[in-house]
Scaffold this motif. Structure first.
Motif, PDB file in Angstrom:
ATOM      1  N   GLY A  28       0.790  -1.214   0.000  1.00 58.58           N
ATOM      2  CA  GLY A  28       0.000   0.000   0.000  1.00 58.58           C
ATOM      3  C   GLY A  28       0.823   1.264   0.000  1.00 58.58           C
ATOM      4  O   GLY A  28       0.285   2.348  -0.178  1.00 58.58           O
ATOM      5  N   LEU A  29       2.147   1.176   0.212  1.00 60.05           N
ATOM      6  CA  LEU A  29       2.953   2.382   0.211  1.00 60.05           C
ATOM      7  C   LEU A  29       3.074   2.945  -1.188  1.00 60.05           C
ATOM      8  O   LEU A  29       2.812   4.111  -1.434  1.00 60.05           O
ATOM      9  CB  LEU A  29       4.343   2.074   0.778  1.00 60.05           C
ATOM     10  CG  LEU A  29       5.304   3.259   0.855  1.00 60.05           C
ATOM     11  CD1 LEU A  29       4.694   4.350   1.725  1.00 60.05           C
ATOM     12  CD2 LEU A  29       6.640   2.817   1.418  1.00 60.05           C
ATOM     13  N   GLY A  30       3.462   2.086  -2.117  1.00 63.53           N
ATOM     14  CA  GLY A  30       3.492   2.476  -3.514  1.00 63.53           C
ATOM     15  C   GLY A  30       4.476   3.580  -3.804  1.00 63.53           C
ATOM     16  O   GLY A  30       5.272   3.968  -2.985  1.00 63.53           O
ATOM     17  N   LEU A  31       4.414   4.089  -5.029  1.00 62.98           N
ATOM     18  CA  LEU A  31       5.272   5.184  -5.445  1.00 62.98           C
ATOM     19  C   LEU A  31       4.527   6.484  -5.302  1.00 62.98           C
ATOM     20  O   LEU A  31       3.311   6.547  -5.409  1.00 62.98           O
ATOM     21  CB  LEU A  31       5.713   4.986  -6.907  1.00 62.98           C
ATOM     22  CG  LEU A  31       6.432   3.672  -7.201  1.00 62.98           C
ATOM     23  CD1 LEU A  31       6.811   3.615  -8.666  1.00 62.98           C
ATOM     24  CD2 LEU A  31       7.662   3.531  -6.326  1.00 62.98           C
ATOM     25  N   MET A  32       5.277   7.556  -5.089  1.00 61.36           N
ATOM     26  CA  MET A  32       4.656   8.862  -4.961  1.00 61.36           C
ATOM     27  C   MET A  32       4.128   9.315  -6.311  1.00 61.36           C
ATOM     28  O   MET A  32       4.843   9.339  -7.308  1.00 61.36           O
ATOM     29  CB  MET A  32       5.682   9.879  -4.441  1.00 61.36           C
ATOM     30  CG  MET A  32       6.079   9.651  -3.001  1.00 61.36           C
ATOM     31  SD  MET A  32       4.687   9.695  -1.882  1.00 61.36           S
ATOM     32  CE  MET A  32       4.198  11.401  -2.085  1.00 61.36           C
ATOM     33  N   ALA A  33       2.870   9.701  -6.361  1.00 66.16           N
ATOM     34  CA  ALA A  33       2.269  10.135  -7.612  1.00 66.16           C
ATOM     35  C   ALA A  33       2.727  11.544  -7.952  1.00 66.16           C
ATOM     36  O   ALA A  33       2.799  12.407  -7.074  1.00 66.16           O
ATOM     37  CB  ALA A  33       0.749  10.118  -7.490  1.00 66.16           C
ATOM     38  N   ALA A 107      10.630   1.841   9.043  1.00 68.90           N
ATOM     39  CA  ALA A 107       9.672   2.945   9.178  1.00 68.90           C
ATOM     40  C   ALA A 107      10.150   4.227   8.520  1.00 68.90           C
ATOM     41  O   ALA A 107       9.423   5.222   8.505  1.00 68.90           O
ATOM     42  CB  ALA A 107       9.392   3.212  10.651  1.00 68.90           C
ATOM     43  N   ARG A 108      11.336   4.219   7.964  1.00 68.69           N
ATOM     44  CA  ARG A 108      11.904   5.469   7.454  1.00 68.69           C
ATOM     45  C   ARG A 108      11.059   6.096   6.349  1.00 68.69           C
ATOM     46  O   ARG A 108      10.701   7.274   6.432  1.00 68.69           O
ATOM     47  CB  ARG A 108      13.348   5.232   6.976  1.00 68.69           C
ATOM     48  CG  ARG A 108      14.300   4.958   8.113  1.00 68.69           C
ATOM     49  CD  ARG A 108      15.700   4.641   7.640  1.00 68.69           C
ATOM     50  NE  ARG A 108      15.739   3.421   6.848  1.00 68.69           N
ATOM     51  CZ  ARG A 108      16.863   2.819   6.472  1.00 68.69           C
ATOM     52  NH1 ARG A 108      18.038   3.328   6.800  1.00 68.69           N
ATOM     53  NH2 ARG A 108      16.828   1.706   5.773  1.00 68.69           N
ATOM     54  N   ILE A 109      10.735   5.334   5.326  1.00 71.69           N
ATOM     55  CA  ILE A 109       9.933   5.894   4.232  1.00 71.69           C
ATOM     56  C   ILE A 109       8.494   6.147   4.667  1.00 71.69           C
ATOM     57  O   ILE A 109       7.951   7.234   4.405  1.00 71.69           O
ATOM     58  CB  ILE A 109      10.016   4.989   2.988  1.00 71.69           C
ATOM     59  CG1 ILE A 109      11.414   5.096   2.369  1.00 71.69           C
ATOM     60  CG2 ILE A 109       8.947   5.364   1.961  1.00 71.69           C
ATOM     61  CD1 ILE A 109      11.633   4.225   1.157  1.00 71.69           C
ATOM     62  N   ALA A 131      14.564   6.150  -4.349  1.00 75.39           N
ATOM     63  CA  ALA A 131      14.444   7.490  -4.931  1.00 75.39           C
ATOM     64  C   ALA A 131      13.132   7.677  -5.688  1.00 75.39           C
ATOM     65  O   ALA A 131      12.803   8.798  -6.081  1.00 75.39           O
ATOM     66  CB  ALA A 131      15.633   7.768  -5.848  1.00 75.39           C
ATOM     67  N   GLN A 132      12.380   6.607  -5.902  1.00 85.26           N
ATOM     68  CA  GLN A 132      11.041   6.723  -6.483  1.00 85.26           C
ATOM     69  C   GLN A 132      10.006   7.073  -5.416  1.00 85.26           C
ATOM     70  O   GLN A 132       8.874   7.437  -5.741  1.00 85.26           O
ATOM     71  CB  GLN A 132      10.644   5.407  -7.152  1.00 85.26           C
ATOM     72  CG  GLN A 132      11.539   5.011  -8.321  1.00 85.26           C
ATOM     73  CD  GLN A 132      11.149   3.667  -8.899  1.00 85.26           C
ATOM     74  OE1 GLN A 132      10.035   3.475  -9.384  1.00 85.26           O
ATOM     75  NE2 GLN A 132      12.064   2.717  -8.844  1.00 85.26           N
ATOM     76  N   GLN A 133      10.393   6.968  -4.140  1.00 82.91           N
ATOM     77  CA  GLN A 133       9.450   7.194  -3.047  1.00 82.91           C
ATOM     78  C   GLN A 133       9.821   8.386  -2.166  1.00 82.91           C
ATOM     79  O   GLN A 133       8.955   8.980  -1.517  1.00 82.91           O
ATOM     80  CB  GLN A 133       9.373   5.942  -2.172  1.00 82.91           C
ATOM     81  CG  GLN A 133       8.971   4.693  -2.951  1.00 82.91           C
ATOM     82  CD  GLN A 133       8.999   3.461  -2.080  1.00 82.91           C
ATOM     83  OE1 GLN A 133       8.141   3.307  -1.214  1.00 82.91           O
ATOM     84  NE2 GLN A 133       9.972   2.585  -2.283  1.00 82.91           N
ATOM     85  N   ALA A 246      16.766  11.873   3.818  1.00 82.40           N
ATOM     86  CA  ALA A 246      15.653  11.798   2.880  1.00 82.40           C
ATOM     87  C   ALA A 246      14.517  12.698   3.343  1.00 82.40           C
ATOM     88  O   ALA A 246      14.289  12.867   4.545  1.00 82.40           O
ATOM     89  CB  ALA A 246      15.155  10.361   2.746  1.00 82.40           C
ATOM     90  N   VAL A 247      13.806  13.276   2.368  1.00 82.66           N
ATOM     91  CA  VAL A 247      12.641  14.110   2.644  1.00 82.66           C
ATOM     92  C   VAL A 247      11.489  13.642   1.759  1.00 82.66           C
ATOM     93  O   VAL A 247      11.684  12.932   0.774  1.00 82.66           O
ATOM     94  CB  VAL A 247      12.931  15.608   2.394  1.00 82.66           C
ATOM     95  CG1 VAL A 247      14.055  16.098   3.300  1.00 82.66           C
ATOM     96  CG2 VAL A 247      13.271  15.867   0.929  1.00 82.66           C
ATOM     97  N   LYS A 248      10.299  14.080   2.122  1.00 87.07           N
ATOM     98  CA  LYS A 248       9.126  13.754   1.320  1.00 87.07           C
ATOM     99  C   LYS A 248       9.221  14.459  -0.030  1.00 87.07           C
ATOM    100  O   LYS A 248       9.616  15.627  -0.099  1.00 87.07           O
ATOM    101  CB  LYS A 248       7.857  14.185   2.066  1.00 87.07           C
ATOM    102  CG  LYS A 248       6.556  13.773   1.405  1.00 87.07           C
ATOM    103  CD  LYS A 248       5.372  14.174   2.276  1.00 87.07           C
ATOM    104  CE  LYS A 248       4.037  13.771   1.645  1.00 87.07           C
ATOM    105  NZ  LYS A 248       2.893  14.101   2.531  1.00 87.07           N
ATOM    106  N   PRO A 249       8.852  13.795  -1.120  1.00 89.42           N
ATOM    107  CA  PRO A 249       8.950  14.423  -2.437  1.00 89.42           C
ATOM    108  C   PRO A 249       8.018  15.623  -2.597  1.00 89.42           C
ATOM    109  O   PRO A 249       7.007  15.748  -1.907  1.00 89.42           O
ATOM    110  CB  PRO A 249       8.531  13.293  -3.397  1.00 89.42           C
ATOM    111  CG  PRO A 249       8.717  12.039  -2.629  1.00 89.42           C
ATOM    112  CD  PRO A 249       8.426  12.383  -1.205  1.00 89.42           C
TER     113      PRO A 249
END
Length: 298
Positions: A28-33, A107-109, A131-133, A246-249
């Motif tokens: 359910g995490l998936g890639l960031m749209a 839990a990082r991502i 890097a896709q997330q 890492a940061v949120k995209p």
């Protein structure tokens, strides 16, 4: 030897038992749209939100020296902790205005995606899958593996001596299905002995049941710092990987600000702070950046 799959489902190695990445993040995490990322850039930057909140939320760990661990008084310390406090210092002119959110590697991502933290500073290896997330900062350390030897009483004193000894050499490491493959990338003829824990492997080295201990280079340097004169590095490293935060995209303002802090810590105004951390945790003396033309653009 610890080897599991990371948040992106990629195999990650952890040789000393101090650098293993956690299990998969879960379904359910998936890639960031792209649409979600675009929407975030149109609103308030996280940099502004953090300034208004008055403290920085940092995802990190507490059990993996020299990166993040608790001292005898229960206070967090380590290279990752130093970097987090440097960010707080540059945000608020106060390195204490940081709240550490302790979490496992798995839990990082998720903690970034769900906005539980502003940034993850937790020995995170840069991979194309991750890097896709998330969006990675510039790297602050290049990890790899090396061979730890006894400084006194050991049969071998360098990698060249180990390699020349061929199949008479025995290398110890934590148990892992890939252990022999990793050892033989550097020493094709060596014998390999697997152990259930870092302590057991070190005991075998101290008892001379193995000739060298396969370890993450950062862990090996930390061990040499803690026990001066007891161990030496063989002088050869392999299987490199980069550590970054890492940061949120979708928030280029926040990412650019963090990169600015890190870059100037490596090359500019905060170099003394950064160099002191490298010396303390890894025993590495960083050369002072040259004055004049910025060498990173040379």
């Amino acid at each position: 030897m610890d080897e599991r799959k990371d948040e992106a489902g990629l195999v990650r190695r952890g040789f000393f038992g101090l650098s293993a990445v956690g299990a998969a993040a879960g379904a359910g995490l998936g890639l960031m749209a792209p649409a979600g990322a675009t929407a975030q850039t149109l609103g308030k930057s996280r940099l502004q939100m953090i300034k208004e909140r008055g403290r920085l939320l940092v995802g990190t760990g507490s059990t993996n020296p020299p990166w993040h661990f608790e001292d005898a008084n229960g206070q967090l310390q380590g290279m990752d902790i130093d970097l987090a406090r440097l960010l707080a210092k540059n945000l608020f002119d106060d390195p204490t205005k940081v709240e550490f959110v302790l979490q496992g590697s798995d839990a990082r991502i998720p903690s970034l995606i769900t906005d539980k933290v502003d940034i993850v500073v937790q020995w995170m290896t840069v991979t194309a899958g991750r890097a896709q997330q998330v969006e990675f900062t510039i790297p602050y350390y290049r990890e790899g593996v090396s061979l730890l030897l006894l400084a006194r009483g050991g049969k071998y004193k360098s990698f060249d001596e180990l390699k020349s000894a061929g199949n008479t050499v025995t290398i110890g490491g934590m148990q892992n299905v890939f252990l022999e493959e990793w050892v033989r990338k550097a020493l094709p003829q060596a014998k390999v002995d697997a152990f259930e824990s870092p302590d057991a492997t070190l005991q075998a080295l101290n008892a001379r049941r193995v000739d060298a201990y396969l370890a993450d280079q950062s862990a090996a340097r930390w061990l040499m710092q803690q026990t001066p004169g007891r161990f030496i590095d063989s002088g050869y490293g392999w299987m490199p990987n980069s550590y970054a935060s890492a940061v949120k995209p979708g928030d280029p303002v926040w990412l650019n600000w963090v990169n600015t802090v890190y870059k100037e810590a490596m090359m500019g105004v905060d170099f003394d702070y950064f160099a002191a951390s490298y010396k303390k945790w890894f025993g590495i003396e960083l050369p002072t950046p040259k004055v004049g033309f910025p060498t990173e653009f040379a």
